[in-house]
Each structure stands twice: as structure tokens, then as C-alpha cells.
Scaffold this motif. Structure first.
Motif, PDB file in Angstrom:
ATOM      1  N   HIS A   1      36.422  87.519  66.431  1.00 53.60           N
ATOM      2  CA  HIS A   1      37.051  87.977  65.190  1.00 53.60           C
ATOM      3  C   HIS A   1      38.278  87.097  64.966  1.00 53.60           C
ATOM      4  O   HIS A   1      38.620  86.755  63.838  1.00 53.60           O
ATOM      5  N   HIS A   2      38.954  86.775  66.071  1.00 58.55           N
ATOM      6  CA  HIS A   2      40.192  85.983  66.025  1.00 58.55           C
ATOM      7  C   HIS A   2      39.926  84.576  66.532  1.00 58.55           C
ATOM      8  O   HIS A   2      39.422  84.377  67.637  1.00 58.55           O
ATOM      9  N   ALA A   3      40.310  83.606  65.697  1.00 63.68           N
ATOM     10  CA  ALA A   3      39.868  82.221  65.886  1.00 63.68           C
ATOM     11  C   ALA A   3      40.290  81.594  67.209  1.00 63.68           C
ATOM     12  O   ALA A   3      39.546  80.851  67.818  1.00 63.68           O
ATOM     13  N   ARG A   4      41.505  81.885  67.638  1.00 66.97           N
ATOM     14  CA  ARG A   4      42.022  81.205  68.840  1.00 66.97           C
ATOM     15  C   ARG A   4      41.454  81.760  70.134  1.00 66.97           C
ATOM     16  O   ARG A   4      41.682  81.191  71.207  1.00 66.97           O
ATOM     17  N   GLU A   5      40.718  82.876  70.055  1.00 67.33           N
ATOM     18  CA  GLU A   5      40.232  83.534  71.273  1.00 67.33           C
ATOM     19  C   GLU A   5      38.924  82.891  71.720  1.00 67.33           C
ATOM     20  O   GLU A   5      37.853  83.484  71.716  1.00 67.33           O
ATOM     21  N   VAL A   6      39.021  81.625  72.116  1.00 72.56           N
ATOM     22  CA  VAL A   6      37.839  80.777  72.324  1.00 72.56           C
ATOM     23  C   VAL A   6      36.976  81.201  73.513  1.00 72.56           C
ATOM     24  O   VAL A   6      35.771  80.932  73.527  1.00 72.56           O
TER      25      VAL A   6
ATOM     26  N   PHE B   1      34.269  91.341  71.704  1.00 75.63           N
ATOM     27  CA  PHE B   1      35.126  90.607  72.637  1.00 75.63           C
ATOM     28  C   PHE B   1      36.332  89.999  71.932  1.00 75.63           C
ATOM     29  O   PHE B   1      36.195  89.301  70.926  1.00 75.63           O
ATOM     30  N   HIS B   2      37.488  90.281  72.514  1.00 75.67           N
ATOM     31  CA  HIS B   2      38.756  89.675  72.111  1.00 75.67           C
ATOM     32  C   HIS B   2      39.419  89.156  73.378  1.00 75.67           C
ATOM     33  O   HIS B   2      38.965  89.413  74.484  1.00 75.67           O
ATOM     34  N   SER B   3      40.530  88.440  73.217  1.00 77.60           N
ATOM     35  CA  SER B   3      41.354  88.122  74.371  1.00 77.60           C
ATOM     36  C   SER B   3      42.810  88.216  73.934  1.00 77.60           C
ATOM     37  O   SER B   3      43.095  88.082  72.742  1.00 77.60           O
ATOM     38  N   TYR B   4      43.731  88.484  74.841  1.00 76.57           N
ATOM     39  CA  TYR B   4      43.553  88.811  76.241  1.00 76.57           C
ATOM     40  C   TYR B   4      44.379  90.054  76.578  1.00 76.57           C
ATOM     41  O   TYR B   4      45.147  90.502  75.724  1.00 76.57           O
TER      42      TYR B   4
HETATM   43 ZN    ZN Z   1      41.595  89.432  69.034  1.00 77.61          ZN
END
Ligand code: ZN
Length: 386
Positions: free
Chosen positions: A146-151, A268-271
Motif C-alpha cells: 500500500h505504501h511505496a517505500r515498504e519494499v 503486509f506493511h513495514s515496519y
Molecule cells: Zn505501510
């Protein structure tokens, strides 16, 4: 002509400057969860939390480092460069085409929507096409980025595809899942944002609408903008968008969920090494009789996930228990509108951040996530809420 050259040179220079932007993770302490919300209210970009020492990590640019001085900084470090081995949207697409080619009976690729910039949002359906189980098969939907930087989240999604296809012949458990269920995987929900991560800004989080972008995970039409869990300011990292459900990424997920009616959704997201379940606005909770099974499943899921340190497991809770209020988040919509048991997994710890060293952390991270999604697949036949 000269003007054009000048313009092109200026744009190239701007690009370089943006790429050269230095970011820092700044770790600051908090005593109560409410303080995390206050940091966000100050407009700071909260990257993640560390429940071991009750600290929050912020992402700040070099210029803004000074603004964090009064927060009692515990430590700070420069954000590492983004390793080339992580996937961009084109590489991901090529990879999915390969899986489909190599496992034609097990993999079907489908575009579930187009981003603002015209990129396909890819999903793959993992199931044995020729099994005797009657359609429609029970489904589970996994999404990442969902969030671009959470590679790293995309790497985990790829590992699910890889594991289920390559072990179909040899592992009876995998064969049973693939024969019986449809496992939908959306490895990169936000391809425009990811492209921007590669081209311009490694710490980009949102999609790219209008250049400022919308936080896709604050855009779902459930409690949208309701509890100060997002921002109405376009340049905020948690900008909720011009209206609820306005974004193509949000719509793509909603249409998929409404269509396949999965039993579980794993996002899945991080972190932060936590598992989050609904709801995001305090004090709303999952009502009985669902609460019992929902919370039990979340706790068991969290207990399967070993922390990066190698000891202890993830912690489960609502967003406001563990972090801060969140409104317009995907899992609230999934459960609140579609009765899908939905969980966010925030993978990796604060020492790793959003983009851990690939060589060192990619394989161990995806392996440590396997017991989690496998646990949910094992629960597909157990009593649930739908
Ligand atoms: Zn996220």
C-alpha cells in the motif's frame, strides 16, 4: 531549442537533487501511546515503533534534523541506499509473467486496475486449475505495498508465489491448499509510488496523484477522515485524498475483495514487528461474537512471527493500542463493510527500517513470514466469521 535544453537540464538537476536527498531515522522515546499521536500531529513522518524500548522512529530530511532536537533523541542514523535487488514495477511484472509461464496450471495473472499513471495493478491467483473442488473455491487475499517505500513487503508476496508453485509437487500440505483454495496475491498495490521511490525519492510513501500523492491506506470508505487518523493536507504523508475511496489502488482492492469474498485478508506493511486488527478509531472494537475468534486468530498469527532479533514474537493489537488512530485504513473497510477477517502485518524491526540490506535480510525476512501466512491457510477450514 536552447530554452528546451535549459529546461531539460534543470529537470535533470532537480531529479538529482531529489535523489541526493539525505534521510535519517531518528529514534525518540515515548511513555504513552498518546505521545506517538502527538508526534504525528506535529507533522512528523512516523516510520515505525520499537516496543522493546518504547521508542518511535521518525524519517527526517537533513534539513529537518534540527527540529527533532527537543524530542530527547536516543539515536539517529542515515537511511541506507536502496539495494538494486528490490523490484521496480517493470521487474515485478516480468517476474509474474515468468511464474505464469512456468506454472500454467497453478498461476493466473490478472490486472485488477490501472494506477493514475496507467500502470497495471497486478494480482495473481494461485490455485490448481484442474482440481476437482467445486467452484467457487474459498479464497484468501494477500496484499503488499500500500505504501511505496515498504519494499520488503513485495518480496514477501513474491515468496508466497514462489513457495506455493515450487513446492506443489512435493509438499502434500501445499498441494492441498492449492487444490482446495484460491490464494490471491497483490504484490505491489502502489506501482506509481514505487516508481517514484526508484526515480526520485526513496522514502516516498503515497501514490502520486497531482505530484503530492494520497496515502492509499487512509483512503478506504470506512471511518474516512473520522478520528484524526489521517490528514486533510495534501502534502502530509497521511493525506486521505479528495474523497473516500477516490484512488484507483483503493478501488482495485475493494473490487477484488467484493468479488472473491475471501475468508482472510493479510496486508503486509513495514515496519514495527506487530499484527494489527480493526478498528483504527478509538474506542471502536470488533463486536461479539466475532471478537473472540478474530482476536484469537490475530494473537496466534502474531505468535508465529519471530522478531528479527531471533527471539520473541510479534505483538497483536489495534492501531490505537499499538500506534495511533488510523482512519480510512484497509482492514477496517474489509471487516466493517465486507466481514472479511483482515490483518496488517508490520514486518521487520526498527534496526532494519523500510529498506533493509537485501543480501542480509531478504531471505531471512520472507522465511520468517512463512509460518504466518501458512497458519492462515491452515485456518481456512476452521470456523470463522463468514
Ligand atoms: Zn505501510
Amino acid at each position: 531549442m536552447k530554452q528546451w535544453l535549459f529546461l531539460a537540464a534543470s529537470i535533470a538537476l532537480m531529479g538529482n537533487q531529489a535523489l541526493a536527498q539525505k534521510y535519517f531515522y531518528v529514534e525518540v522515546p515515548f511513555k504513552a501511546v498518546s505521545e506517538v499521536g502527538e508526534l504525528r500531529a506535529r507533522g512528523l513522518d512516523i516510520a515505525g515503533i520499537n516496543l522493546e524500548n518504547n521508542s518511535v522512529s521518525l524519517v527526517v530530511t537533513e534539513n529537518d534534523l534540527r527540529a527533532t532536537r527537543d524530542l530527547g533523541v536516543l539515536s539517529f542514523r542515515e537511511v541506507d541506499r536502496l539495494d538494486e535487488e528490490y523490484k521496480n514495477p517493470i521487474e515485478l511484472e516480468a517476474l509474474l509473467i515468468d511464474y505464469e509461464k512456468n506454472f500454467p496450471d497453478l498461476v493466473r495473472r490478472e490486472s485488477i486496475g490501472k494506477s493514475h499513471q496507467g500502470r497495471d495493478i497486478w494480482a495473481v491467483v494461485l490455485t490448481q486449475k484442474h482440481s476437482k473442488v467445486q467452484a467457487p473455491k474459498k479464497a484468501m487475499v494477500v496484499d503488499a505495498m500500500h505504501h511505496a517505500r515498504e519494499v520488503m513487503t513485495t518480496e514477501v508476496a513474491i515468496d508466497i508465489i514462489d513457495y506455493l508453485t515450487k513446492n506443489y509437487e512435493t509438499e502434500p500440505k501445499v498441494r492441498n491448499w492449492m487444490d482446495t483454495y484460491e490464494i490471491w496475491v497483490v504484490p505491489m498495490l502502489n506501482p506509481d509510488g514505487n516508481n517514484k521511490v526508484w526515480e526520485e525519492d526513496t522514502m516516498w510513501r503515497k501514490n502520486t496523484l497531482g505530484g503530492y500523492g494520497v496515502d492509499v491506506n487512509r483512503n478506504y470508505p470506512y471511518s474516512w477522515g473520522k478520528c484524526n487518523g489521517s490528514s486533510g493536507f495534501q502534502f502530509s504523508d497521511t493525506y486521505r485524498g479528495p474523497s473516500e475511496g477516490s484512488e484507483p489502488e483503493t478501488k482495485a482492492m475493494m473490487e477484488l475483495i467484493s468479488r472473491v469474498q475471501p475468508k482472510f485478508n493479510l496486508s503486509f506493511h513495514s515496519y514495527s514487528e506487530i499484527v494489527i486488527y480493526p478498528f483504527g478509531c478509538e474506542p471502536q472494537t470488533v463486536p461479539e461474537p466475532d471478537a473472540q475468534i478474530y482476536l484469537k486468530t490475530a494473537k496466534e498469527l502474531a505468535s508465529k512471527l519471530v522478531r528479527d532479533s531471533g527471539s520473541g514474537s510479534y505483538k497483536a493489537g489495534t492501531a490505537y493500542d499499538l500506534l495511533y488512530n488510523v482512519d480510512g485504513g484497509s482492514i477496517d473497510w474489509m471487516y466493517g463493510k465486507e466481514k472479511v477477517m483482515s490483518f496488517v502485518v508490520e514486518l521487520n524491526g526498527s534496526s532494519q527500517g523500510f529498506q533493509p540490506n537485501y543480501q542480509k535480510w531478504r531471505d531471512s525476512t520472507v522465511k520468517r513470514q512463512r509460518p504466518g501466512w501458512m497458519y492462515l491457510l491452515d485456518q481456512m477450514a476452521a470456523p470463522g466469521i463468514k
